[in-house]
Design an enzyme around this catalytic site. Structure first.
Site, mmCIF file in Angstrom:
data_model
loop_
_atom_site.group_PDB
_atom_site.id
_atom_site.type_symbol
_atom_site.label_atom_id
_atom_site.label_comp_id
_atom_site.label_asym_id
_atom_site.label_seq_id
_atom_site.Cartn_x
_atom_site.Cartn_y
_atom_site.Cartn_z
ATOM 1 N N LYS A 1 47.308 94.852 100.254
ATOM 2 C CA LYS A 1 46.178 95.044 99.562
ATOM 3 C C LYS A 1 45.238 94.143 99.081
ATOM 4 O O LYS A 1 45.272 93.201 99.150
ATOM 5 C CB LYS A 1 47.366 95.660 98.335
ATOM 6 C CG LYS A 1 48.398 94.862 98.385
ATOM 7 C CD LYS A 1 49.187 96.036 97.398
ATOM 8 C CE LYS A 1 50.261 94.248 97.221
ATOM 9 N NZ LYS A 1 51.585 95.258 95.650
ATOM 10 N N ARG B 1 58.949 101.321 86.408
ATOM 11 C CA ARG B 1 56.933 101.657 86.680
ATOM 12 C C ARG B 1 57.187 102.939 87.553
ATOM 13 O O ARG B 1 58.257 104.223 87.233
ATOM 14 C CB ARG B 1 56.366 100.388 87.802
ATOM 15 C CG ARG B 1 56.571 99.044 86.949
ATOM 16 C CD ARG B 1 55.328 98.341 87.745
ATOM 17 N NE ARG B 1 55.327 98.341 88.664
ATOM 18 C CZ ARG B 1 55.203 97.556 90.264
ATOM 19 N NH1 ARG B 1 54.146 96.743 89.552
ATOM 20 N NH2 ARG B 1 54.994 97.886 91.265
ATOM 21 N N TYR C 1 31.548 71.509 79.660
ATOM 22 C CA TYR C 1 31.376 72.291 77.693
ATOM 23 C C TYR C 1 32.990 71.627 77.275
ATOM 24 O O TYR C 1 34.022 71.524 77.188
ATOM 25 C CB TYR C 1 31.263 73.536 78.421
ATOM 26 C CG TYR C 1 30.399 74.180 79.075
ATOM 27 C CD1 TYR C 1 29.179 74.893 78.535
ATOM 28 C CD2 TYR C 1 30.781 74.537 80.449
ATOM 29 C CE1 TYR C 1 28.230 75.046 79.026
ATOM 30 C CE2 TYR C 1 29.499 75.157 80.963
ATOM 31 C CZ TYR C 1 28.497 75.455 80.188
ATOM 32 O OH TYR C 1 27.194 75.971 81.062
ATOM 33 N N MET D 1 31.652 77.486 85.180
ATOM 34 C CA MET D 1 31.010 78.532 86.387
ATOM 35 C C MET D 1 30.879 78.290 87.598
ATOM 36 O O MET D 1 31.927 78.969 88.665
ATOM 37 C CB MET D 1 29.806 79.858 85.960
ATOM 38 C CG MET D 1 30.431 80.969 86.522
ATOM 39 S SD MET D 1 28.992 81.875 86.068
ATOM 40 C CE MET D 1 30.090 83.172 84.670
HETATM 41 C C1 LIG Z 1 52.269 94.543 96.306
HETATM 42 C C2 LIG Z 1 53.658 94.738 96.868
HETATM 43 C C3 LIG Z 1 54.705 94.975 97.971
HETATM 44 C C4 LIG Z 1 54.825 93.217 98.470
HETATM 45 O O1 LIG Z 1 55.991 92.380 98.185
HETATM 46 P P1 LIG Z 1 54.775 90.869 97.819
HETATM 47 O O2 LIG Z 1 56.084 89.990 97.183
HETATM 48 O O3 LIG Z 1 54.070 90.386 98.052
HETATM 49 O O4 LIG Z 1 55.861 90.600 99.679
HETATM 50 C C5 LIG Z 1 56.348 95.245 98.522
HETATM 51 N N1 LIG Z 1 56.340 96.396 98.474
HETATM 52 C C6 LIG Z 1 55.337 96.960 96.536
HETATM 53 C C7 LIG Z 1 55.257 98.572 96.295
HETATM 54 C C8 LIG Z 1 53.814 96.304 96.676
HETATM 55 O O5 LIG Z 1 53.359 97.001 95.372
#
Ligand SMILES: *Cc1c(COP(=O)(O)O)cnc(C)c1O
Length: 338
Positions: free
Chosen positions: A34, A119, A233, A280
């Site tokens: 992701k 969650r 800055y 930036m």
């Molecule tokens: C992002 C995510 C993971 C991966 O977690 P890591 O700590 O990066 O290995 C696993 N499960 C879910 C549901 C996630 O959202």
């Protein structure tokens, strides 16, 4: 001259996947790609992970899943986050995590159980429909509080017991895959560790992991600040003696965060402090002598860890690397296979 260069080492990523597979001792590794593969490039990371033995790819959004499907017609792809509609995902054979009793139909579903993350997720297993292929949960503290993680795992174990063998059960993330053997079940969803980053914010080599990202720039200009003169800055750095400084053409728009003042980068291999306010498009380093323009500056890699920068910025390595920009108008990204 290029402002900066990002090198993604897929050889290192493959070795990390194999290291995790050894730790998983027979359970599958599902590669989490992701957020553009945590800033490393989702398609490249996915390809290398699959080649090294990953059994599936996991993403957070429907659009991320569909992009992977176009590149990998045969891979198993799980969308872990909520989606607006399932029609297009079903056509693309995407699997979907479902977090409430309204289980979507027409595509393989992983029922998400809340065992303590607080969650999304169900607190009980609803009677699985025909589309349910897996039961999953997510750990809140695998990296920090193993006692609570073990309570979540015990709760998951209890909930899924009647379905073991029929449904795939998965709860582990990278931290649990590396250090909590009883979290393995059938598969582990590993993100951060495949990129060679430590879920524990330690040196990744402790767990046999190699960083995949290297980020390089150079000194664009050198100047001598006389006492009383400042750089950047807000005049956050004022020289108290004649001080050589180097200007590096990378800034927070490239992902070199504004709160990295005080961290170290490598100028020609030597650790040098980032001084003044990061802007930036550029930042300054303190030098101990005049160096020629073009002198290489390493921002990540060559032993300089994302974990070290993250500590200075008061954040985690995950947030740091996902912010690194691959925008071709600002940096050159190169993929390497060591
Ligand atoms: C992002 C995510 C993971 C991966 O977690 P890591 O700590 O990066 O290995 C696993 N499960 C879910 C549901 C996630 O959202």
């Amino acid at each position: 001259m290029l402002r900066s260069e990002l090198t993604i080492d897929l050889g290192a990523l493959r070795r990390n996947v194999r290291t995790l597979l050894r730790a998983l001792d027979g359970a599958e590794l599902w590669a989490v790609v992701k957020a553009e593969g945590y800033g490393h490039g989702a398609l490249d990371a996915a390809r290398a992970a699959l080649e090294a033995g990953a059994g599936a790819l996991c993403v957070a959004t429907g659009a991320e899943a569909l992009e992977l499907r176009r590149a990998f017609p045969a891979a198993r792809i799980l969308c872990m986050g909520p989606v607006e509609t399932t029609r297009e995902l079903a056509d693309a054979r995407i699997e979907l995590a479902a977090a409430d009793a309204q289980v979507p139909e027409g595509l393989p579903v992983h029922l998400k159980l809340d065992t303590g993350m607080g969650r999304y997720g169900l607190s009980e297993v609803v009677t699985p429909t025909r589309d349910v292929v897996a039961l999953m949960s997510h750990l809140a503290t695998a990296d920090s509080d193993r006692t609570f993680a073990r309570e979540q795992i015990a709760r998951f174990d209890e909930l899924v017991r009647p379905y073991r063998g029929q449904l795939t059960c998965h709860i582990a993330n990278s931290a649990a895959a590396l250090r909590i053997p009883e979290a393995r079940f059938d598969a582990a969803r590993c993100g951060v560790a495949i990129y060679g980053l430590s879920p524990f914010m330690e040196d990744p080599s402790v767990d046999g992991l190699e960083p995949v990202m290297r980020w390089q720039s150079h000194v664009a200009q050198v100047k001598l600040l006389q006492p009383g003169r400042s750089t950047g800055y807000g005049r956050r750095f004022v020289a108290d003696r004649p001080t050589w400084i180097g200007l590096v053409p990378v800034g927070y728009a490239d992902g070199f965060r504004r709160d990295l003042t005080g961290t170290e980068v490598l100028v020609d291999g030597a650790a040098r402090k980032v001084i003044g306010t990061v802007s930036m498009d550029s930042f300054a380093v303190e030098l101990d002598r005049e160096v020629p323009a073009g002198t290489p500056v390493t921002l990540l890699g060559d032993g300089l860890l994302a974990e070290a920068h993250a500590r200075v910025a008061g954040t985690i390595n995950y947030e740091l690397v996902t912010a690194v920009s691959s925008d071709p108008r600002r940096t050159r990204r190169e993929v390497l296979d060591s």
